[in-house]
Design a protein around this motif. Sequence first.
Motif, short mmCIF file in Angstrom:
data_model
loop_
_atom_site.label_atom_id
_atom_site.label_comp_id
_atom_site.label_asym_id
_atom_site.label_seq_id
_atom_site.Cartn_x
_atom_site.Cartn_y
_atom_site.Cartn_z
N ASP A 271 -34.54 -9.46 -1.21
CA ASP A 271 -34.47 -9.63 0.29
C ASP A 271 -33.19 -10.77 0.24
O ASP A 271 -32.44 -10.89 1.23
CB ASP A 271 -35.06 -8.97 1.61
CG ASP A 271 -35.45 -7.85 1.40
OD1 ASP A 271 -35.30 -7.15 0.64
OD2 ASP A 271 -36.37 -7.69 1.58
N ASP A 272 -33.78 -11.67 -0.63
CA ASP A 272 -33.60 -13.15 -0.37
C ASP A 272 -32.17 -13.22 -1.36
O ASP A 272 -31.50 -14.50 -1.44
CB ASP A 272 -34.26 -13.67 -0.29
CG ASP A 272 -35.70 -13.82 0.92
OD1 ASP A 272 -34.47 -14.06 2.04
OD2 ASP A 272 -36.26 -13.52 0.44
N HIS A 274 -27.85 -12.73 -2.81
CA HIS A 274 -26.98 -12.03 -2.07
C HIS A 274 -26.35 -12.37 -2.86
O HIS A 274 -25.76 -12.63 -3.95
CB HIS A 274 -26.51 -12.59 -0.45
CG HIS A 274 -27.79 -12.31 0.48
ND1 HIS A 274 -28.04 -11.39 1.14
CD2 HIS A 274 -28.99 -13.34 1.35
CE1 HIS A 274 -29.21 -11.87 1.95
NE2 HIS A 274 -30.29 -12.83 1.65
N GLY A 275 -25.07 -11.60 -2.52
CA GLY A 275 -23.30 -11.85 -2.88
C GLY A 275 -22.64 -10.81 -3.82
O GLY A 275 -21.79 -10.27 -4.30
N GLU A 277 -23.65 -7.34 -3.42
CA GLU A 277 -23.28 -6.05 -2.86
C GLU A 277 -21.62 -6.00 -2.92
O GLU A 277 -20.57 -4.68 -2.85
CB GLU A 277 -23.40 -6.14 -1.80
CG GLU A 277 -25.25 -5.49 -1.53
CD GLU A 277 -26.23 -7.23 -1.54
OE1 GLU A 277 -25.54 -8.03 -1.26
OE2 GLU A 277 -27.25 -7.29 -1.29
N ASP A 278 -20.85 -7.25 -2.31
CA ASP A 278 -19.64 -6.89 -2.00
C ASP A 278 -18.84 -7.10 -3.44
O ASP A 278 -16.67 -7.44 -3.42
CB ASP A 278 -19.18 -8.03 -1.20
CG ASP A 278 -20.09 -7.50 0.42
OD1 ASP A 278 -20.64 -6.34 0.51
OD2 ASP A 278 -20.46 -7.77 0.80
N GLY A 289 -23.45 -14.25 -6.67
CA GLY A 289 -24.55 -13.94 -6.28
C GLY A 289 -25.25 -15.14 -6.24
O GLY A 289 -25.43 -16.60 -6.92
N ARG A 292 -30.81 -16.89 -0.54
CA ARG A 292 -30.44 -17.82 0.92
C ARG A 292 -32.26 -18.28 1.27
O ARG A 292 -32.95 -17.75 0.86
CB ARG A 292 -30.08 -16.72 1.50
CG ARG A 292 -28.10 -16.55 1.66
CD ARG A 292 -28.13 -15.63 2.75
NE ARG A 292 -26.67 -15.62 2.45
CZ ARG A 292 -25.72 -14.73 3.13
NH1 ARG A 292 -26.45 -13.87 4.37
NH2 ARG A 292 -24.36 -14.65 2.99
N ARG A 297 -31.56 -19.14 6.76
CA ARG A 297 -30.50 -18.65 5.81
C ARG A 297 -29.16 -19.29 4.77
O ARG A 297 -27.95 -18.18 6.15
CB ARG A 297 -29.52 -17.81 7.14
CG ARG A 297 -30.84 -16.77 7.94
CD ARG A 297 -31.57 -15.91 7.44
NE ARG A 297 -30.60 -14.90 6.82
CZ ARG A 297 -31.17 -14.02 5.38
NH1 ARG A 297 -33.04 -14.16 5.11
NH2 ARG A 297 -30.84 -12.98 4.56
N SER A 299 -27.71 -21.19 2.37
CA SER A 299 -27.24 -20.75 1.19
C SER A 299 -27.57 -22.06 -0.02
O SER A 299 -27.25 -22.98 0.28
CB SER A 299 -26.17 -20.39 0.14
OG SER A 299 -25.46 -18.65 1.16
N GLU A 362 -28.18 -7.02 -11.28
CA GLU A 362 -28.60 -6.55 -9.89
C GLU A 362 -26.93 -5.94 -9.97
O GLU A 362 -27.18 -4.30 -9.13
CB GLU A 362 -28.53 -7.47 -8.83
CG GLU A 362 -29.52 -7.95 -8.60
CD GLU A 362 -31.00 -7.39 -8.61
OE1 GLU A 362 -30.46 -6.40 -7.30
OE2 GLU A 362 -31.97 -7.05 -9.00
#
Length: 737
Positions: A271-272, A274-275, A277-278, A289, A292, A297, A299, A362
Motif C-alpha cells: 500500500d506504500d 505508488h506511481g 496506477e497513473d 514507481g 512513501r 506520506r 516520498s 506491478e
Amino acid sequence: MKATSTPRSNSSERAEPAYWRRPLAREVRRFARIARGRRIRSRREFARACVVLPEGPHEGFNWRPEFQPYCATVLRLMDELPHRKYRFSGCVQSGKSFVGVICVLWHLLERGEDVGYAVPDLDQSARDKWHQEFLPVIMASPELRKMLPESGEGSKGGTPSLIRFKNGATLRFISGEGKDKHRSNFTVHVVFKTEVDRYDTPGAVSRESSPPEQIDNRTKAYQATNQAFSYEECTVTEETGRIWLEIQESTNHKLHVSCVHCRGLVCPGRDDFHGVEDAKDVEAAKRAGHFRCPDCRRSWSEADRQAMLERLVPVGRGQSVRIGTDGAALVEGELVPTNRLGFTWNAFHNRFWTCANIAEEEWLALYSRNPDDKDLERRQHAWTIPAEPDVFTVSQLYVRDIVERAHPAGSPATDWRRTIPLRYAPPQTVGIVAGVDVGKRWLHFVVRAFYETPAGVNHRIIDLGEAPVETDQLGIKKALPKAFAELSNRFNMGYGIWGNEAAGRLPVTLRCADGGYQGKELGKQQEDLVWLSLLDLLKNDQVGGAGWLMVLGRGQSEPPGKGSYSHPQRLGGRKDPNRVLWAGEQVHIRRSAKHAHKFAQAGAENPASYAIANSDHFKQLLRTSYGDTPIGEDGAGCSFNAFTREEKRQLREYAKQLVAEERISKPVIGRSRVIVFENKARRPNHFGDADYYSLVAASVLDLPINVLPRDEPTPPARAAREPVRTPGDQKFLATQR
C-alpha cells in the motif's frame, strides 16, 4: 680451621638445555586446548568466514551482511533469541532459500549435527536442492569443500538421499508426500522443511498426524535437552496455509526502517508503493514507481530506500518501537510467549530489486489479460500476502464457551439464572419448544424456554436427553412410534415455573422432529416412517399428539435446486395440493396430499403439514445466540445449570456435539458467499441438530430468535396471520412475513 666451600658448577653445566621441558609445555597447552573444546561460531560468524557466494552479483565473494541486510538481521535473531523453532517467509528471488542453506550447513559442518531436510517431492526436489543450492555453496568454499564425502552418496552425482560428511554429520532428505513410512525410523538433531505448504494434508493419505508434525517427531530424542531445531520456510499461499498459520502463532517479527524525513519507524508494504496506477506505459511506471512513508506520506528515492535498509529494526509480537533520546531505535515490551521465532519480509526489503524493477512488475500485473491471477502472484511472490481462500473457517464455538454460558458471569448468587435447575422454566416464560433428532437407537431431544428480559427475549435449555428406540428388540417400524409416544408423554407433563409453583406447569407448545432419518431398513420409505410415527400418536389419542411438526432440513452449500434450501417467493394457491402454507425467516410450511387418506382416517381434516428449513441458517442463529449476543439482549441463548454428576456429563456431551460441526464460509453459485456447517471428522452431533430444530419451532411460533445486525433496519410490520395446522390439525397462529 678452614671453612669448606661448596663446589660451583661449571658454565657448561649451567647452559645444558632442559630437553624435556618444551615438549611437556607443548602437551600441556594442547591438553588445555582440547579440554576447552572448539568454539562454536554463530550463524553469522560461520557465514562470514566460510560461505562464498556461488552466483549472483557478488559471485566469488565471501558472504557479507551488506549484500542483503534482511538476511543478516534474520540470522542475528536466530543467534540471539532462545527459540529452537524457526518459521520464515518472504518474496521470491530475495535469498530466502539461501538463508536455509546457511542454517543447514551451519548445523552440519560447524556443529556436526545430523539434519533431516524435507522436500515435497523426494526424487526431483532432492536432486535440485543438492545440485543447485547446497553443492555450489560447498564447492565455492575451500573450508567447506574439505568436508565432502569421497565415496558414497553425494560424491559422484546422482540423486542423494543420505549424505555423510567427513566430520560424521549426515544430511538426509525426507519426503513431505506419500505414506507415513517415508518419514519414520530415523532420528536427527535438526529438521528443515522447505516449501512446506506443498506437503500432503493429514487424512488424505495418512493415518497419523500431518507430515510436518511427523517430521518434527524425528527430533523428539533431543527435545528434552533443548538440542532439537526445527525450520520451516515457504512462499505464502493461503491464509489457511501451513507457513502463514505458523508465522501468525510465532513471534512474527516485522522489519522496520527509520524514515529519512520524519525519523518515524515504519514497516512499508504494498500500500506504500505508488506511481504505477497513473503511468501510461511500463517505462513511465518504471520512472514513477516509488515508496512513501506510511506516517508522513513523503516520498523516498531509491537511494533513500537503500540507505534505510542498512538499519533494519526487527519488532516482534507484543513489542513496540520508538526513537530514543539518543536518536537510536528503542524496542520495548516483551515478546508474546511462544516457542516459535517467525519473521517475514517483502519487496521493500529486497536489495536485489530496485523500485524500477518493482514498478515494472506491478504495472504488468495491473494491465495483464488475467489481472486476478497476476495480482495473486504479486501478493504471494513479492509482498508476502496470502491469498484469501475460497473456503475458510469462521470463528468457532468451543465446549468451554457453552459450559460457561449457563448463567451470566458475575451475576449475584441470588439470581435465578444461577440457581434454576433442569425441568424448570424461567420466570416470564412466553413459550416452550422442543427439537428431536431421530436415530436408529436414540431420540435426542432439547427443550428450550423463551422468556422476557428488560432488553428483549432470551432462551435457555430446560430439558434434554436421549430417549431409547428399541430397534433391536421390536424392529424400527414398531420401535420408533413407541419411542415418540414415550417422549410425547414426557413433554405433556409440562415444566414448572421457577419460584412460582402456583402458576402450574407449562406444556411444550410445539415439538419439531427430524423427518430426514435415512435408516437402511426403510428402503424407499425413509421420511415416511416419521410421518407414520406422528400419525400413530393421533390414532391412539395421545395427549399432545397434535403438537408435533415434521421438519426437513436443507443446507445451502449447493446451488439452489433439489437437495438444497430454496425459499419460496410466494404462498401457494388454494387449489395447489402441495401449496406453501406459510413462510417465515428461512423456513416455510407445506401441506402434502401424500398421506391425506391416512390422516383423514385419524380424524384430521386436512393432509399433513411439514416444514422445510434452512439448516445452515438456524445452526448459525444458534451459535450467534451463544457466542455473539450478550445475555439479556434480544435473541441471546444459553445452556443450563448442571448440579449433579449426571447433569455435568450431559452438559459436556451436549457442548461437544454442538461444536462438532465446523462453521465455514464459502462461495456458492447462485448464492454468493454463505455460511455452511461441515462435520469433517464425522463426530456425533445429534444434540446440535435437535437444538436447531427447537429454533425452527420457535420461528414457526413467531418467537423472537433472529438477531439483527445493529446497522440493519427494523423489519417491516408483519402481514396478516392465518391459522396453520400441525399433523393433528391443531391450530396455532403463524406469521406471513
